[in-house]
Design a protein around this motif. Structure first.
Motif, PDB file in Angstrom:
ATOM      1  N   CYS A 102       6.030   6.304  -6.957  1.00  0.00           N
ATOM      2  CA  CYS A 102       6.963   5.955  -5.897  1.00  0.00           C
ATOM      3  C   CYS A 102       7.059   4.431  -5.828  1.00  0.00           C
ATOM      4  CB  CYS A 102       6.435   6.525  -4.580  1.00  0.00           C
ATOM      5  SG  CYS A 102       7.204   5.863  -3.132  1.00  0.00           S
ATOM      6  N   VAL A 103       8.266   3.910  -5.668  1.00  0.00           N
ATOM      7  CA  VAL A 103       8.483   2.480  -5.483  1.00  0.00           C
ATOM      8  C   VAL A 103       9.080   2.294  -4.093  1.00  0.00           C
ATOM      9  CG1 VAL A 103       9.618   0.406  -6.342  1.00  0.00           C
ATOM     10  CG2 VAL A 103       8.955   2.208  -7.943  1.00  0.00           C
ATOM     11  N   ALA A 104       8.377   1.556  -3.241  1.00  0.00           N
ATOM     12  CA  ALA A 104       8.863   1.261  -1.890  1.00  0.00           C
ATOM     13  C   ALA A 104       9.406  -0.157  -1.873  1.00  0.00           C
ATOM     14  CB  ALA A 104       7.728   1.400  -0.880  1.00  0.00           C
ATOM     15  N   THR A 105      10.590  -0.340  -1.276  1.00  0.00           N
ATOM     16  CA  THR A 105      11.189  -1.680  -1.204  1.00  0.00           C
ATOM     17  C   THR A 105      11.711  -1.956   0.199  1.00  0.00           C
ATOM     18  OG1 THR A 105      13.359  -0.850  -1.902  1.00  0.00           O
ATOM     19  CG2 THR A 105      11.935  -1.690  -3.624  1.00  0.00           C
ATOM     20  N   ASN A 106      11.703  -3.232   0.540  1.00  0.00           N
ATOM     21  CA  ASN A 106      12.422  -3.705   1.713  1.00  0.00           C
ATOM     22  C   ASN A 106      12.911  -5.117   1.426  1.00  0.00           C
ATOM     23  OD1 ASN A 106      10.077  -5.178   2.102  1.00  0.00           O
ATOM     24  ND2 ASN A 106       9.691  -4.447   4.161  1.00  0.00           N
ATOM     25  N   GLN A 107      13.745  -5.626   2.312  1.00  0.00           N
ATOM     26  CA  GLN A 107      14.438  -6.884   2.042  1.00  0.00           C
ATOM     27  C   GLN A 107      14.270  -7.808   3.233  1.00  0.00           C
ATOM     28  OE1 GLN A 107      18.254  -6.172   0.412  1.00  0.00           O
ATOM     29  NE2 GLN A 107      18.933  -8.267   0.582  1.00  0.00           N
ATOM     30  N   SER A 151       4.663   7.018   1.288  1.00  0.00           N
ATOM     31  CA  SER A 151       4.603   6.242   2.525  1.00  0.00           C
ATOM     32  C   SER A 151       3.987   4.885   2.227  1.00  0.00           C
ATOM     33  CB  SER A 151       3.782   6.981   3.584  1.00  0.00           C
ATOM     34  OG  SER A 151       2.471   7.202   3.120  1.00  0.00           O
ATOM     35  N   VAL A 152       4.190   3.954   3.150  1.00  0.00           N
ATOM     36  CA  VAL A 152       3.599   2.621   3.041  1.00  0.00           C
ATOM     37  C   VAL A 152       2.763   2.348   4.280  1.00  0.00           C
ATOM     38  CG1 VAL A 152       5.342   1.619   1.506  1.00  0.00           C
ATOM     39  CG2 VAL A 152       5.672   1.520   3.973  1.00  0.00           C
ATOM     40  N   GLN A 153       1.696   1.590   4.083  1.00  0.00           N
ATOM     41  CA  GLN A 153       0.858   1.212   5.209  1.00  0.00           C
ATOM     42  C   GLN A 153       1.479   0.033   5.943  1.00  0.00           C
ATOM     43  OE1 GLN A 153      -3.138   0.357   3.983  1.00  0.00           O
ATOM     44  NE2 GLN A 153      -3.953   2.047   5.147  1.00  0.00           N
ATOM     45  N   VAL A 154       2.158  -0.833   5.217  1.00  0.00           N
ATOM     46  CA  VAL A 154       2.748  -2.040   5.782  1.00  0.00           C
ATOM     47  C   VAL A 154       4.176  -2.143   5.281  1.00  0.00           C
ATOM     48  CG1 VAL A 154       2.586  -4.560   5.866  1.00  0.00           C
ATOM     49  CG2 VAL A 154       0.509  -3.194   5.757  1.00  0.00           C
ATOM     50  N   ARG A 198      15.523 -12.055  -0.333  1.00  0.00           N
ATOM     51  CA  ARG A 198      14.229 -11.712  -0.930  1.00  0.00           C
ATOM     52  C   ARG A 198      13.978 -10.215  -0.815  1.00  0.00           C
ATOM     53  NH1 ARG A 198      10.493 -16.109   1.861  1.00  0.00           N
ATOM     54  NH2 ARG A 198      12.072 -15.938   3.464  1.00  0.00           N
ATOM     55  N   VAL A 199      13.649  -9.605  -1.945  1.00  0.00           N
ATOM     56  CA  VAL A 199      13.350  -8.173  -1.990  1.00  0.00           C
ATOM     57  C   VAL A 199      11.876  -8.022  -2.342  1.00  0.00           C
ATOM     58  CG1 VAL A 199      13.819  -5.992  -3.152  1.00  0.00           C
ATOM     59  CG2 VAL A 199      15.695  -7.573  -2.674  1.00  0.00           C
ATOM     60  N   PHE A 200      11.173  -7.210  -1.554  1.00  0.00           N
ATOM     61  CA  PHE A 200       9.763  -6.938  -1.788  1.00  0.00           C
ATOM     62  C   PHE A 200       9.613  -5.491  -2.208  1.00  0.00           C
ATOM     63  CE2 PHE A 200      10.083 -10.196   1.459  1.00  0.00           C
ATOM     64  CZ  PHE A 200       9.282 -11.195   0.942  1.00  0.00           C
ATOM     65  N   TRP A 201       8.678  -5.214  -3.109  1.00  0.00           N
ATOM     66  CA  TRP A 201       8.462  -3.833  -3.510  1.00  0.00           C
ATOM     67  C   TRP A 201       6.992  -3.588  -3.791  1.00  0.00           C
ATOM     68  CZ3 TRP A 201       7.611  -2.943  -8.949  1.00  0.00           C
ATOM     69  CH2 TRP A 201       7.847  -4.054  -9.762  1.00  0.00           C
ATOM     70  N   ALA A 202       6.608  -2.340  -3.621  1.00  0.00           N
ATOM     71  CA  ALA A 202       5.224  -1.917  -3.851  1.00  0.00           C
ATOM     72  C   ALA A 202       5.241  -0.624  -4.646  1.00  0.00           C
ATOM     73  CB  ALA A 202       4.509  -1.709  -2.517  1.00  0.00           C
ATOM     74  N   LEU A 203       4.443  -0.581  -5.700  1.00  0.00           N
ATOM     75  CA  LEU A 203       4.298   0.620  -6.527  1.00  0.00           C
ATOM     76  C   LEU A 203       3.121   1.435  -6.027  1.00  0.00           C
ATOM     77  CD1 LEU A 203       4.645  -0.824 -10.134  1.00  0.00           C
ATOM     78  CD2 LEU A 203       6.197   0.772  -9.026  1.00  0.00           C
ATOM     79  N   SER A 204       3.316   2.733  -5.937  1.00  0.00           N
ATOM     80  CA  SER A 204       2.195   3.603  -5.584  1.00  0.00           C
ATOM     81  C   SER A 204       1.331   3.806  -6.825  1.00  0.00           C
ATOM     82  CB  SER A 204       2.712   4.959  -5.119  1.00  0.00           C
ATOM     83  OG  SER A 204       3.223   5.674  -6.224  1.00  0.00           O
ATOM     84  N   ASN A 220       0.804  -1.217   0.000  1.00  0.00           N
ATOM     85  CA  ASN A 220       0.000   0.000   0.000  1.00  0.00           C
ATOM     86  C   ASN A 220       0.841   1.274   0.000  1.00  0.00           C
ATOM     87  OD1 ASN A 220      -2.267  -1.645   0.069  1.00  0.00           O
ATOM     88  ND2 ASN A 220      -2.385  -1.584   2.290  1.00  0.00           N
ATOM     89  N   ALA A 221       1.739   1.379  -0.961  1.00  0.00           N
ATOM     90  CA  ALA A 221       2.506   2.618  -1.122  1.00  0.00           C
ATOM     91  C   ALA A 221       1.572   3.705  -1.658  1.00  0.00           C
ATOM     92  CB  ALA A 221       3.672   2.401  -2.074  1.00  0.00           C
ATOM     93  N   THR A 222       1.669   4.894  -1.094  1.00  0.00           N
ATOM     94  CA  THR A 222       0.831   6.008  -1.539  1.00  0.00           C
ATOM     95  C   THR A 222       1.659   7.276  -1.650  1.00  0.00           C
ATOM     96  OG1 THR A 222       0.211   6.542   0.731  1.00  0.00           O
ATOM     97  CG2 THR A 222      -1.285   5.107  -0.472  1.00  0.00           C
TER      98      THR A 222
END
Length: 127
Positions: A67-72, A27-30, A77-83, A4-6
């Protein structure tokens, strides 16, 4: 994983006048820390970090921002979320000056991309 990137524009108006300062916040919700943010304009990387300060906006700032949010996780394993995309468009306003209209759109495209990312991560996880 991040989710939930916004993008939140500041000031939060649908239209701002040319010369007004504009800052976009992602920002991300999670998402477990550390979360990194990458800014895209028309699909190309333009900045890093949760804030994108455009300064005094002008017609040259027109484009589609995302915006692209990423964490590892576990170093592999890399996770990403597109706003959803945010469109900035220069338009004529008043006596020959310009304005920038801010609108959120293309939610359907975002959902399709998100499903593709989830499916790709799922397949990659099983490999």
């Amino acid at each position: 994983p991040v989710a939930n990137a916004t993008i939140t524009p500041g000031p939060p108006a649908l239209q701002v006048r040319a010369g007004d300062p504009v800052t976009l916040r992602c920002s991300v919700q999670v998402g477990s820390a550390p979360v990194t943010f990458t800014w895209l304009r028309d699909g190309r990387e333009v900045a890093q970090g949760p804030l994108l300060e455009l300064g005094d906006v002008a017609r040259g700032h027109s484009g589609t921002y995302q915006c692209v949010a990423t964490n590892q996780l576990d170093g592999h394993r890399v996770f990403w979320a597109l706003s959803p995309e945010l469109a900035l468009a220069g338009t004529p306003w008043g006596h020959g000056s310009t304005a920038v209209a801010v609108g959120v759109g293309r939610t359907l495209l975002f959902l399709v991309l998100l499903l593709g990312v989830i499916g790709g991560c799922h397949c990659w996880h099983h490999l």
